[in-house]
Write a protein that holds these residues in place. Sequence first.
Motif, mmCIF file in Angstrom:
data_model
loop_
_atom_site.group_PDB
_atom_site.id
_atom_site.type_symbol
_atom_site.label_atom_id
_atom_site.label_comp_id
_atom_site.label_asym_id
_atom_site.label_seq_id
_atom_site.Cartn_x
_atom_site.Cartn_y
_atom_site.Cartn_z
ATOM 1 N N THR A 34 0.783 -1.162 0.019
ATOM 2 C CA THR A 34 -0.084 -0.171 -0.079
ATOM 3 C C THR A 34 0.810 1.317 0.040
ATOM 4 O OG1 THR A 34 -0.113 0.144 2.437
ATOM 5 C CG2 THR A 34 -1.916 -1.105 1.290
ATOM 6 N N SER A 37 1.346 5.425 0.256
ATOM 7 C CA SER A 37 0.115 5.818 1.465
ATOM 8 C C SER A 37 -0.004 5.317 2.490
ATOM 9 C CB SER A 37 -1.058 6.277 0.582
ATOM 10 O OG SER A 37 -1.463 5.082 0.235
ATOM 11 N N TYR A 38 0.292 3.937 2.456
ATOM 12 C CA TYR A 38 0.201 2.898 3.501
ATOM 13 C C TYR A 38 -1.078 2.806 4.162
ATOM 14 C CZ TYR A 38 5.265 2.381 3.196
ATOM 15 O OH TYR A 38 6.532 2.154 2.837
ATOM 16 N N ASP A 39 -1.939 1.709 4.150
ATOM 17 C CA ASP A 39 -2.958 1.661 4.855
ATOM 18 C C ASP A 39 -2.704 1.064 6.416
ATOM 19 O OD1 ASP A 39 -5.537 0.786 5.889
ATOM 20 O OD2 ASP A 39 -5.878 -0.860 4.448
#
Length: 150
Positions: A34, A37-39
């Motif tokens: 992800t 932006s990383y979840d």
Amino acid sequence: MSPKELIKQFFALQEERVKAYKTFDSGFKEYLQTAPSYDFPSYRQLVHDVTQTFNNISNEVIAVETQLRESGQSSIGDLIRKIQLKEKEKLEMTAKFQIAEQNAVADPSDVSTAQEAAGIKLSLQKLVDLIIELLDELKYEAEDILLENT
């Protein structure tokens, strides 16, 4: 519970721990995908769930160890304690590895972060090998009990 049943329970708990690590590892890989932006909320939930699982397993293993010691199986209890301590170390090192791996993914041009992740991964593999040796030692130590007809 008989010593034989307790030893079998320990090995079943160890299998649960392996499954939890696989879940943790695959969830971490999904989290890395992800980027950038990383979840993080999903990953944080995964960490929470896996931590609960490891905590529950750990408590059950401690109970098995205690019951084995009470039944006179202190050498087997000692091995289970060693495995338990190494598993704790493995979990801590896995967290360090995940942080280092995320840093390496976040900045692929930084060679030192990739080297740090590779170094931790190597240490982690050595620790896994040591846990496997201890499990083999436990199987050998418990062989007579496991072969009993109870």
